[in-house]
Scaffold this active site. Structure first.
Site, PDB file in Angstrom:
ATOM      1  N   HIS A 148      68.961 -68.688  51.086  1.00 51.33           N
ATOM      2  CA  HIS A 148      68.140 -67.657  50.427  1.00 51.33           C
ATOM      3  C   HIS A 148      69.023 -67.027  49.157  1.00 51.33           C
ATOM      4  O   HIS A 148      70.327 -67.219  49.325  1.00 51.33           O
ATOM      5  CB  HIS A 148      67.894 -66.354  51.083  1.00 51.33           C
ATOM      6  CG  HIS A 148      66.873 -66.804  52.071  1.00 51.33           C
ATOM      7  ND1 HIS A 148      67.009 -66.378  53.800  1.00 51.33           N
ATOM      8  CD2 HIS A 148      65.566 -67.193  52.185  1.00 51.33           C
ATOM      9  CE1 HIS A 148      66.013 -66.554  54.297  1.00 51.33           C
ATOM     10  NE2 HIS A 148      64.981 -67.303  53.430  1.00 51.33           N
ATOM     11  N   CYS A 235      68.790 -58.889  55.791  1.00 51.04           N
ATOM     12  CA  CYS A 235      67.642 -59.507  56.166  1.00 51.04           C
ATOM     13  C   CYS A 235      67.135 -58.847  57.310  1.00 51.04           C
ATOM     14  O   CYS A 235      66.122 -59.098  57.896  1.00 51.04           O
ATOM     15  CB  CYS A 235      67.982 -60.869  56.808  1.00 51.04           C
ATOM     16  SG  CYS A 235      69.147 -61.879  55.930  1.00 51.04           S
TER      17      CYS A 235
HETATM   18  C1  CIR Z   1      66.261 -68.347  59.331  1.00 50.65           C
HETATM   19  O1  CIR Z   1      66.562 -69.698  59.300  1.00 50.65           O
HETATM   20  O2  CIR Z   1      64.924 -68.248  58.839  1.00 50.65           O
HETATM   21  C2  CIR Z   1      66.695 -67.443  60.092  1.00 50.65           C
HETATM   22  N1  CIR Z   1      67.491 -67.986  61.163  1.00 50.65           N
HETATM   23  C3  CIR Z   1      67.816 -66.624  59.015  1.00 50.65           C
HETATM   24  C4  CIR Z   1      67.007 -65.895  58.052  1.00 50.65           C
HETATM   25  C5  CIR Z   1      67.730 -64.942  57.301  1.00 50.65           C
HETATM   26  N2  CIR Z   1      66.890 -64.278  56.362  1.00 50.65           N
HETATM   27  C6  CIR Z   1      67.364 -63.811  55.060  1.00 50.65           C
HETATM   28  O3  CIR Z   1      68.358 -64.324  54.705  1.00 50.65           O
HETATM   29  N3  CIR Z   1      66.719 -63.054  54.690  1.00 50.65           N
END
Ligand code: CIR
Length: 240
Positions: A148, A235
Site C-alpha cells: 500500500h 492500518c
Molecule cells: C492484507 O494483505 O490485506 C493484510 N494482511 C494487511 C493489510 C495492511 N493494511 C494496510 O496497510 N492498510
C-alpha cells in the site's frame, strides 16, 4: 487473524500476543487524547483488524471502500454500519473499482491515492471524484513494489513526510520535507501522527531518532504480530 494474508515471511501471528499488542495500541491512542471505539471481531474475515482499508474518512466525507483482495471483500459491511452513526451519508467505491484505505494518505487538504495491486485506477478515480466534490485536491501515485502507499510513506503533518524506498525519489512528493527511512527500517515508514505525538513501531531506533530530531515526541509500540501480516500502525485504526 492467524489466517490473514501474509507476504512478510515472518511466520504466523501469535494470537494472544496480538491481543496484548492491540490493547496497548488502543491505550496509546487514548493517551494521545482520542476517544476509541473498538469494534467486535468479525470472524469471517481474518484481515479485518486492518480497519483502515475499509473506509476513507475526513471531516465531511466517508467513503466505504471495495477491497482489492478477494478474501477481504465484505469487510466493509460492518464498517459501514459502524460509520452510519457518525456520517449522514456514506460514499462508496463500486465494482469494478477496488480501493484499500492503506493506499490513501492525507496531507492537509490533499489526498494522495496509491495505484497498487489492491487499488485500481477505476477505484482511485471514484474516490478522487468524491473527494474533489468536497473540496479536496487529489493526486494519484503509481506504486512499484510496496503493498500500500502508506506501507512506504506517512505524513507527519507540518508539510513533512516519512518516506522509504521508491518514495524517496517520487517527484509528486518533492514539495515536502522528507525524513528518509533507511531500507533496513522500512517497516517504520508506517508511523502515525496522533495529535502531538507520533506512534512508531518498536525496534527501529534510527527512524525513531530521526522523528524525534525533527521535534516530535514519540511512543514506540510493539506490533510484531501485525507486521507478520504486512500491517502497520496506521492500518489498525480509522481516525476521524
Ligand atoms: C492484507 O494483505 O490485506 C493484510 N494482511 C494487511 C493489510 C495492511 N493494511 C494496510 O496497510 N492498510
Amino acid at each position: 487473524m492467524v489466517h490473514g494474508l501474509s507476504a512478510a515471511g515472518l511466520g504466523r501471528p501469535d494470537y494472544g500476543k496480538a491481543l496484548e499488542q492491540h490493547a496497548a495500541y488502543v491505550e496509546a491512542l487514548r493517551g494521545c487524547g482520542l476517544a476509541v471505539i473498538v469494534l467486535e471481531a468479525d470472524e469471517d474475515y481474518p484481515d479485518s483488524v486492518f480497519v483502515e482499508d475499509t473506509a476513507v474518512l475526513s471531516e465531511n466525507t466517508a467513503v466505504i471502500t471495495r477491497p482489492g483482495a478477494a478474501s477481504r471483500r465484505g469487510e466493509e459491511k460492518s464498517m459501514a454500519l459502524a460509520l452510519a452513526e457518525f456520517y449522514p451519508k456514506l460514499g462508496r467505491v463500486l465494482a469494478p473499482g477496488t480501493l484499500e484505505g492503506g493506499d490513501v494518505m492525507r496531507a492537509g487538504d490533499r489526498f494522495f491515492i496509491g495505484l497498487s495491486g489492491r487499488t485500481n485506477p477505476t477505484g482511485a478515480q471514484q474516490l478522487a471524484a468524491i473527494l474533489q466534490r468536497h473540496g479536496y485536491e487529489t493526486v494519484l501515485v503509481p506504486l512499484l513494489k510496496v503493498l500500500h502507499l502508506k506501507t512506504g510513506v506517512s505524513c507527519l503533518g507540518d508539510n513533512r513526510l516519512l518516506a522509504c524506498g521508491e518514495f524517496l525519489a517520487q517527484p509528486l512528493f518533492s514539495s515536502f520535507d522528507v525524513i528518509p527511512v533507511p531500507a533496513e527500517e522500512s517497516y517504520a515508514a508506517n508511523s502515525l501522527r496522533v495529535n502531538d505525538r507520533v506512534l512508531v513501531p518498536a525496534g527501529f531506533p534510527r527512524t525513531r531518532q530521526a522523528i524525534e530530531h525533527a521535534g516530535y515526541e514519540t511512543i514506540a509500540l510493539d506490533v510484531s504480530e501485525f507486521r507478520k501480516l504486512d500491517g502497520g500502525l496506521s492500518c489498525l485504526s480509522l481516525r476521524f
